[in-house]
Design a protein around this motif. Structure first.
Motif, PDB file in Angstrom:
ATOM      1  N   THR A  65       0.777  -1.085   0.048  1.00  0.00           N
ATOM      2  CA  THR A  65      -0.122  -0.110  -0.132  1.00  0.00           C
ATOM      3  C   THR A  65       0.846   1.129   0.083  1.00  0.00           C
ATOM      4  O   THR A  65       1.918   0.983   0.525  1.00  0.00           O
ATOM      5  CB  THR A  65      -0.743  -0.054   1.392  1.00  0.00           C
ATOM      6  OG1 THR A  65      -0.095   0.193   2.419  1.00  0.00           O
ATOM      7  CG2 THR A  65      -1.796  -1.116   1.223  1.00  0.00           C
TER       8      THR A  65
ATOM      9  N   ARG B  71       0.781   3.685   1.945  1.00  0.00           N
ATOM     10  CA  ARG B  71       0.968   4.086   3.357  1.00  0.00           C
ATOM     11  C   ARG B  71       2.267   3.258   3.723  1.00  0.00           C
ATOM     12  O   ARG B  71       3.114   3.810   4.465  1.00  0.00           O
ATOM     13  CB  ARG B  71      -0.148   3.743   4.190  1.00  0.00           C
ATOM     14  CG  ARG B  71       0.035   3.938   5.843  1.00  0.00           C
ATOM     15  CD  ARG B  71      -1.102   3.549   6.685  1.00  0.00           C
ATOM     16  NE  ARG B  71      -1.935   4.811   6.666  1.00  0.00           N
ATOM     17  CZ  ARG B  71      -3.098   4.957   6.983  1.00  0.00           C
ATOM     18  NH1 ARG B  71      -3.704   3.744   7.344  1.00  0.00           N
ATOM     19  NH2 ARG B  71      -3.698   5.879   6.820  1.00  0.00           N
ATOM     20  N   ASP B  72       2.255   1.985   3.610  1.00  0.00           N
ATOM     21  CA  ASP B  72       3.489   1.131   3.902  1.00  0.00           C
ATOM     22  C   ASP B  72       4.560   1.567   3.194  1.00  0.00           C
ATOM     23  O   ASP B  72       5.688   1.262   3.577  1.00  0.00           O
ATOM     24  CB  ASP B  72       2.951  -0.296   3.864  1.00  0.00           C
ATOM     25  CG  ASP B  72       2.003  -0.755   4.867  1.00  0.00           C
ATOM     26  OD1 ASP B  72       1.784  -0.017   5.918  1.00  0.00           O
ATOM     27  OD2 ASP B  72       1.301  -1.808   4.780  1.00  0.00           O
TER      28      ASP B  72
END
Length: 161
Positions: free
Chosen positions: A19, A21-22
């Motif tokens: 993702t 975010r990661d």
């Protein structure tokens, strides 16, 4: 699901989804000069046999507004922990994913002190240097991270009809 696996001396790597975010967590930890990306079209990561993430590539729309964002994808961030062939593996998998999504071309930019060996290793072509500069104007202020001259790299994914 098919994974690309590379045996890099003693470290076996595979491409895995991730993702934004990661991916940005890894960029914050590993990237030398860029902040996390604000958005993306897709992200790819590489992991070793233990599942430890070793690198990430974030692909978004082209930053330059005159580039056709419907046909061209842009690698906006690549960061690794230094694992052998990690950057080339990420750049190659980003190009394959962009082609599968229907893009005609993928591009990215490097700083003058970055040689581009990983890009050449992944089959990208040096398209010359940009003029650099700052996009900020009095009527529309912008915060520019790096306004210096850069080298543009491209990979043609399919010939336009």
């Amino acid at each position: 699901m098919r994974f690309t696996v590379i045996d890099t001396e003693t470290t076996r790597l595979r491409v895995v989804p991730i993702t934004l975010r990661d991916a940005n967590k890894l960029v914050s930890k590993l990237h030398r000069h860029h902040k996390p990306a604000r958005g993306c079209r897709f992200c790819v990561a590489i992991a070793d046999d233990s599942g430890q993430l070793r690198g990430v590539a974030i692909v978004g729309r082209p930053v330059a507004r005159m580039v056709d964002h419907r046909k061209v994808a842009e690698v906006t961030r690549v960061a690794t922990d230094g694992v052998h062939n990690g950057c080339s593996m990420l750049l190659g998998s980003a190009a394959r994913a962009a082609k599968a999504l229907g893009y005609d071309q993928i591009q990215t930019y490097t700083l003058p002190e970055e040689g581009g060996a990983s890009l050449r290793g992944a089959g990208w072509t040096n398209a010359g240097q940009t003029e650099g500069g700052d996009w900020s104007r009095a009527a529309r202020p912008r915060q520019t991270e790096l306004g210096c001259v850069k080298t543009k790299w491209i990979k043609i994914l399919r010939r336009r009809q």
